[in-house]
Each structure stands twice: as C-alpha cells, then as structure tokens.
Enzyme design. Structure first.
Site, PDB file in Angstrom:
ATOM      1  N   ASP A   1      -6.767 -38.172  -4.093  1.00  0.00           N
ATOM      2  CA  ASP A   1      -6.508 -37.663  -2.662  1.00  0.00           C
ATOM      3  C   ASP A   1      -5.255 -38.445  -2.286  1.00  0.00           C
ATOM      4  O   ASP A   1      -5.359 -39.298  -1.668  1.00  0.00           O
ATOM      5  CB  ASP A   1      -7.855 -37.876  -1.692  1.00  0.00           C
ATOM      6  CG  ASP A   1      -7.469 -37.365  -0.109  1.00  0.00           C
ATOM      7  OD1 ASP A   1      -6.524 -36.528  -0.197  1.00  0.00           O
ATOM      8  OD2 ASP A   1      -8.226 -37.635   0.557  1.00  0.00           O
TER       9      ASP A   1
ATOM     10  N   GLU B   1      -0.473 -36.732   5.807  1.00  0.00           N
ATOM     11  CA  GLU B   1      -1.556 -35.794   5.960  1.00  0.00           C
ATOM     12  C   GLU B   1      -2.961 -36.525   6.742  1.00  0.00           C
ATOM     13  O   GLU B   1      -3.341 -35.649   7.399  1.00  0.00           O
ATOM     14  CB  GLU B   1      -1.808 -34.986   4.784  1.00  0.00           C
ATOM     15  CG  GLU B   1      -2.962 -33.986   4.802  1.00  0.00           C
ATOM     16  CD  GLU B   1      -4.148 -34.387   4.701  1.00  0.00           C
ATOM     17  OE1 GLU B   1      -4.981 -33.570   4.974  1.00  0.00           O
ATOM     18  OE2 GLU B   1      -4.280 -35.417   4.574  1.00  0.00           O
ATOM     19  N   GLU B   2      -2.971 -37.482   6.185  1.00  0.00           N
ATOM     20  CA  GLU B   2      -4.761 -38.006   6.437  1.00  0.00           C
ATOM     21  C   GLU B   2      -4.798 -38.431   8.054  1.00  0.00           C
ATOM     22  O   GLU B   2      -5.664 -38.337   8.527  1.00  0.00           O
ATOM     23  CB  GLU B   2      -4.781 -39.492   5.787  1.00  0.00           C
ATOM     24  CG  GLU B   2      -4.705 -39.402   4.109  1.00  0.00           C
ATOM     25  CD  GLU B   2      -5.889 -38.390   3.742  1.00  0.00           C
ATOM     26  OE1 GLU B   2      -6.623 -38.060   4.508  1.00  0.00           O
ATOM     27  OE2 GLU B   2      -6.308 -38.569   2.685  1.00  0.00           O
TER      28      GLU B   2
END
Lengths: 428, 24
Positions: free
Chosen positions: A258, A292-293
C-alpha cells in the site's frame, strides 16, 4: 497483436519482474514514506530521476501542501488486573498524551450504539473499541471516528481494535479525524488479540486500568509533490488517460503493498508501452500521488488545478487495493462506456482476466469520477490484503513478482487501448 | 471534433467493437 505483445513482454518477456525489482530497490533504499517525512521527499526525488532515465516525456513535479504528523515514542501498559505491555500504533493526526501519560480505567464497547448506551460510564475513562471486523469500509469507521465519539461522552483517550482481517498480534495504523467543537483526545489502535482479551476481562466484571503514553505531534503543512510523467499522444495529445497509484505510505513496514505495488505497476504500464515502441493517439499520463493516506491530499490539489480540462480525460485509473492476482477491473461510468470496457477487457482472455465489476475503488480518482469522468481500478485477490494493510507487515515479503507482472499487463493493455481508440469513452 | 460523445449508436458501437478487437 498489440495486446498479446504487451502481455508477452510483461509476463513472459524481458520485462517480467521489472516492477517488483524496481519497487524493491526503492522501498529497501528509502523505507516507509509518511506524509511530511524526509523519506517521502527522497522517494519523490528518486522517482523523478527514475522516470527521466526511463525516457518518459514531460517528467515533472507538481507542488502540493501536505500534512506533517509524527508519532514519536508511544506505549500502552495494562496495569490492572495484571501487568501486560500492549502493542499499539497511534493514529494519523492524533494528539499526544501529556508527558506523564494518561492512566485511566477502560470502558469496553463493541459498537458506537453500545458506547451511547454506556455514555454515563465513559467520563474520565479510556474507551476500548472491540468492534467485529465486518469489512474494511464498514469497520474503518471505528478507526476514523472512534476518538470523536469517545470524546463526545467524556472519555480521555480511545484505543481501537485494529481494522484487520487477520492478526498475529499486529497493530494497524491509519488516518483518524477530529471534529470541530469536540475535544481532541489521543487515539491509537491495539491488536485484535488485546481488544478481545480486554473485552473478555470486562465481561467477567474485571476492572481494567491502562497507562497510555503517546508523543504524537502535528506540525504545520509542508511542501511535497505529485510526480508526473507521460507518453504524449500522437493524434490528440491534449486528451488524457491517467494511470496512477500513490507514493506515500504509513510510517510502518515498507509501504510495499500500500501502495508501492500500485504506483509501480502504473509506471510499468508506461514502460511496457514505450518498450514496444507504441505511441497511442492520446496521452497516457502517469501520476504518483502524494499524501493519499491523509485523505487524498495530493489528488485533491491536482484535481483543483486540472479540473478545467476534465472534458479531456477519457479515463482515470488507480491501483490502490493491492497488486495480487487480478480478477479484472472495477469501472465507474455510463453503460455504453462499460460495454466498451468489456470489449477492452476481452483482450485479456489469454490471462483469463476479463471481468468488469462495478464500484471503482480509489481515493485519488474519486474527484474525477464525481465530475463525470469514467474511472477504473484494479480488482485483485484481496484475501490477505487487510492482514498486512497499514502494519509493520507491509513489506516486499508479501509481494509476488509474477502477480505484479500480470497486474502490470492488465494495466498496460487497458490504458493503451483506451488511449489509442479513435473516440473517448462516452459519458452519459 | 467532439472530444467525447454523450451517446453512441448501435452501429457505432459495432465499429468500436471491431476497432478494439483489432488490438487482440
């Protein structure tokens, strides 16, 4: 035989295992890539050089302001009914505890409803959530809103069962959100094992006391970049098929799964097209998102900057749900566009990966999909994904070069063919 | 040139199918 040539090169030819090898080199060198960290900025600079050396066109960095949070030292010790050191991971954006920590009795609940029923007991306590794992989108609400809901009933901290499909005593981090007007309290995830044990103790009537210490700090936003590279279109260069993954990760493990895998099969798609000497009619644009996180921060700013050209985007693609064995793609768009995508996916019959599912996944491309642009995400075998997600276990060891080869082939065929078709995908 | 079409006819879709098949 273009689709066959892409598949052969990616899966059987000289490019096989390239995305895995490239990813291993980056994550072994840089490590995890938290928003606001030096590691992330190193990774962006390395990728900028990599994309240039790969001979891709219009390689550039687009500035973005991103959150900067650091976890610092953290610990949790159960003191009563017995001494037990608990594995924890503070949640992104959480405040820290006072230097001496917070020592308080635990109140265990399995749901927000139960918390509301037990609200009179919550004041001054550490709320421990032992919510069952239903699915990621359902259960992640406890990680995101757990602190706010606990603070509303007067709790001093929250400890949340990790959002994990399987556990070998692994805490899993992730983002959480405070709410205006609700006191900010420290919040962290604990392991499934500890959440269940504390729940069993509470059900027996045991009093449970926990000492929580967290040094987490929030700093002012910092500078970062979305990383962009292209193969410029031969006939309609202003029209775009966007292929993407995110370069940032959490600060644990290596961020290989991820979303290192998603970012690197996206790069691989352009490399494969280039290796074959192909130039589609419209531009294939690689975007490696930053932050993004923390809620699609880089993607949000990219959308604000480029949305004026949204009518020129034929398809936006993101891989952010693993790069294990693909089963197809998820697609959002009109029924006519879906029918076209089914034809495109039929080109992947040699790999037996032809399905077009509904409900595209992807924080970073949702802005475009909401604006009416067709979107696609890679759909793969998720059976182990949430066992490693946001944990120390997200390393190269969970990646499989052969599965990445296949995922890259799917990604390259779809992006190339949609970019090379005479017409853009219809929207209504 | 319209950059994207809001609708496509059955005849056009057949042509698109043939176009895509040519990549196979």
């Amino acid at each position: 035989d273009i689709a066959k040539a892409i598949i052969d090169l990616a899966v059987y030819g000289k490019s096989q295992n390239r995305s895995y090898d490239r990813l291993g080199l980056l994550v072994d060198t840089v490590g995890p890539r938290l928003s606001g960290s030096k590691n992330l900025e190193n990774a962006i600079q390395i990728m900028y050089q990599n994309l240039q050396q790969n001979g891709l066109e219009n390689v550039h960095l687009e500035p973005v302001k991103i959150p900067h949070w650091e976890r610092g030292e953290e610990s949790a010790m159960m003191l009563v009914p017995r001494v037990h050191k608990m594995a924890i991971l503070g949640l992104g954006s959480s405040i820290g505890t006072p230097p001496e920590g917070i020592m308080a009795e635990a109140l265990v609940v399995t749901s927000f409803d139960e918390l509301r029923r037990k609200a009179p007991e919550a004041r001054g306590k550490i709320v421990v959530y032992n919510q069952p794992y239903i699915s990621y989108p359902v259960t992640v609400q406890y990680r995101v809103r757990g602190a706010v809901e606990a603070a509303k009933v007067g709790a001093v901290a929250s400890l949340i069962r990790s959002v994990a499909s399987f556990s070998i005593y692994s805490p899993h981090t992730g983002f959480q959100e405070y709410q205006d007007g609700v006191p900010k309290i420290p919040t962290a995830c604990i392991t499934v094992e500890d959440a269940e044990m504390i729940a069993r103790m509470a059900s027996r009537g045991n009093r449970i006391v926990i000492h929580l210490k967290m040094d987490a700090k929030n700093y002012p936003d910092t500078s970062s970049f979305n990383t962009v590279a292209e193969i410029t279109g031969s006939k309609y260069p202003e029209q775009v098929v966007l292929v993407s993954g995110h370069l940032d990760s959490w600060d644990v493990g290596q961020g290989a799964m991820d979303d290192g895998g998603g970012a690197f099969i996206s790069w691989e798609a352009l490399s494969l097209i280039k290796d074959l000497g192909l130039r589609p009619k419209r531009t294939v644009r690689l975007v490696l998102w930053t932050a993004e996180e923390q809620g699609g921060i880089g993607a949000s700013q990219y959308f604000q900057l480029h949305k004026v050209n949204s009518s020129n985007y034929s398809l936006v693609m993101e891989s952010d749900s693993g790069t294990f064995l693909p089963t197809g793609i998820q697609f959002s768009g009109s029924e006519k566009a879906r029918a076209i995508m089914k034809e495109v996916m039929s080109l992947l019959k040699p790999l037996n990966i032809t399905q077009v599912f509904s409900g595209t996944e992807g924080t970073d491309i949702n802005f475009w999909i909401q604006a009416g642009v067709p979107g696609a995400s890679l759909c793969d075998d998720l059976s182990t994904y949430f066992a490693f997600h946001h944990s120390h276990g997200d390393t190269m060891t969970v990646m499989d070069p052969k599965k990445m080869n296949i995922a890259a082939a799917v990604w390259a065929v779809v992006s190339y063919v949609v970019a090379d078709m005479e017409e853009m995908l219809p929207r209504t | 040139k319209a950059i994207f079409k809001d609708d496509i006819s059955q005849e056009t879709f057949q042509k698109i199918k043939e176009e895509i098949a040519s990549y196979g």
